[in-house]
Design a protein around this motif. Structure first.
Motif, mmCIF file in Angstrom:
data_model
loop_
_atom_site.group_PDB
_atom_site.id
_atom_site.type_symbol
_atom_site.label_atom_id
_atom_site.label_comp_id
_atom_site.label_asym_id
_atom_site.label_seq_id
_atom_site.Cartn_x
_atom_site.Cartn_y
_atom_site.Cartn_z
ATOM 1 N N GLY A 7 0.781 -1.332 -0.089
ATOM 2 C CA GLY A 7 0.018 0.077 0.015
ATOM 3 C C GLY A 7 0.866 1.094 0.012
ATOM 4 O O GLY A 7 2.032 1.238 0.032
ATOM 5 N N MET A 8 0.152 2.363 0.215
ATOM 6 C CA MET A 8 0.767 3.535 0.157
ATOM 7 C C MET A 8 0.377 4.336 1.458
ATOM 8 O O MET A 8 -0.532 4.111 2.338
ATOM 9 C CB MET A 8 0.153 4.487 -1.044
ATOM 10 C CG MET A 8 0.262 3.896 -2.416
ATOM 11 S SD MET A 8 1.995 3.934 -2.914
ATOM 12 C CE MET A 8 1.961 5.466 -3.696
ATOM 13 N N VAL A 9 1.310 5.341 1.785
ATOM 14 C CA VAL A 9 1.251 6.220 3.005
ATOM 15 C C VAL A 9 1.076 7.597 2.652
ATOM 16 O O VAL A 9 1.484 8.232 1.718
ATOM 17 C CB VAL A 9 2.615 6.089 3.924
ATOM 18 C CG1 VAL A 9 2.553 6.694 5.207
ATOM 19 C CG2 VAL A 9 2.647 4.475 4.269
ATOM 20 N N MET A 10 -0.015 8.183 3.636
ATOM 21 C CA MET A 10 -0.267 9.697 3.194
ATOM 22 C C MET A 10 0.878 10.372 3.683
ATOM 23 O O MET A 10 1.378 10.089 4.835
ATOM 24 C CB MET A 10 -1.454 9.937 3.932
ATOM 25 C CG MET A 10 -2.680 9.572 3.488
ATOM 26 S SD MET A 10 -4.329 10.040 4.106
ATOM 27 C CE MET A 10 -4.461 11.745 3.216
ATOM 28 N N LYS A 11 1.252 11.382 2.960
ATOM 29 C CA LYS A 11 2.526 12.348 3.078
ATOM 30 C C LYS A 11 2.186 13.506 4.312
ATOM 31 O O LYS A 11 1.178 13.697 4.587
ATOM 32 C CB LYS A 11 3.026 12.759 1.794
ATOM 33 C CG LYS A 11 3.417 11.937 0.719
ATOM 34 C CD LYS A 11 3.353 12.734 -0.648
ATOM 35 C CE LYS A 11 4.367 13.685 -0.760
ATOM 36 N NZ LYS A 11 5.539 13.106 -0.895
ATOM 37 N N VAL A 12 3.260 13.615 4.957
ATOM 38 C CA VAL A 12 3.227 14.591 6.050
ATOM 39 C C VAL A 12 3.149 16.080 5.337
ATOM 40 O O VAL A 12 2.460 16.892 6.103
ATOM 41 C CB VAL A 12 4.273 14.441 7.103
ATOM 42 C CG1 VAL A 12 5.830 14.752 6.083
ATOM 43 C CG2 VAL A 12 4.261 15.504 8.330
ATOM 44 N N GLU A 13 3.741 16.322 4.215
ATOM 45 C CA GLU A 13 4.046 17.870 3.992
ATOM 46 C C GLU A 13 2.657 18.460 3.593
ATOM 47 O O GLU A 13 2.226 19.416 4.151
ATOM 48 C CB GLU A 13 5.046 17.928 2.766
ATOM 49 C CG GLU A 13 6.367 17.407 2.927
ATOM 50 C CD GLU A 13 6.555 16.231 2.459
ATOM 51 O OE1 GLU A 13 7.499 15.876 1.729
ATOM 52 O OE2 GLU A 13 5.676 15.176 2.408
ATOM 53 N N PRO A 14 1.616 17.648 3.004
ATOM 54 C CA PRO A 14 0.379 18.530 2.480
ATOM 55 C C PRO A 14 -0.555 18.756 3.826
ATOM 56 O O PRO A 14 -1.154 19.620 3.968
ATOM 57 C CB PRO A 14 -0.141 17.748 1.484
ATOM 58 C CG PRO A 14 0.492 16.479 1.370
ATOM 59 C CD PRO A 14 1.881 16.545 1.961
#
Length: 219
Positions: free
Chosen positions: A59-66
């Protein structure tokens, strides 16, 4: 009170706040709702909000920057005297309940919800961006939008004037030590299922005794 909901699916959130007592409360200006499309706070041309996990895995992980950028923009728009709390919807968070909701409504003017998706959210969001992690139960959802809706609904109902009858709020099950008593309405008989006779007689003392007897103790 203003609810801020950060999501990649704004269209999931909007319809819920247009109906019922919650919708009417918003129309009356008793609380406000602001929805943020997380993709608008990305810095790349593809508006990417997720990426592959370090160390490998599915899977994918939601990014911290946005997420950080969005939270910062929200906080910059708030008056200095107004208190805000950033909540990350998370299966591993503390389970949300009525008492927690009451404390939030009494203490804060702004509740900011981060709706997770995919395989999860970069841990740095929980550690450095969010103030609290809340779950709505011991199960896994496809995304945090449902959890955010549940929590905003619970909190909105506690705002003065949102419920048409304030007695409803006082007598609701989770504001007492027991669950509420069973309720019935017309018809008096459906198939062979009857309304208890004591509720039909108009003796308020006996009705109260019956209701007290049939309340269910909380676990």
């Amino acid at each position: 009170m203003t609810f801020h909901i950060i999501t990649i699916f704004p269209e999931i959130i909007r319809p819920y706040f247009s109906k019922g007592v919650i919708g009417m409360g918003r129309e009356k200006g008793l609380f406000d709702l602001k929805i943020y499309n997380l993709r608008e706070f990305t810095t790349d041309k593809h508006r990417k909000v997720d990426d592959t996990p370090y160390g490998g895995g599915p899977g994918m992980v939601m990014k911290v920057e946005p997420i950080f950028n969005c939270i910062q923009a929200i906080k910059d728009s708030l008056a200095k005297k107004e208190k805000s709390l950033v909540i990350l919807t998370s299966a591993r968070g503390k389970v949300f309940n009525q008492k927690k909701a009451k404390k939030l409504v009494d203490k804060y003017q702004h509740l900011i919800f981060i709706c997770g998706r995919y395989e999860g959210v970069d841990q740095r969001v929980a550690e450095f961006v969010a103030d609290k992690e809340f779950s709505i139960g011991k199960y896994v959802l496809s995304g945090g939008e449902l959890a955010a809706l549940v929590m905003t609904d619970v909190c909105a109902r506690l705002i003065e004037g949102v419920l048409g009858n304030e007695e409803s709020l006082i007598s609701e099950s989770y504001n007492q030590e027991e669950f509420d008593y069973p309720v019935y309405t017309k018809p008096e008989q459906f198939k062979n299922w009857l309304v208890p006779k004591v509720l039909l007689g108009g003796n308020h003392g006996e009705i109260k005794k019956w209701r007290d007897k049939h309340r269910v103790q909380k676990n």
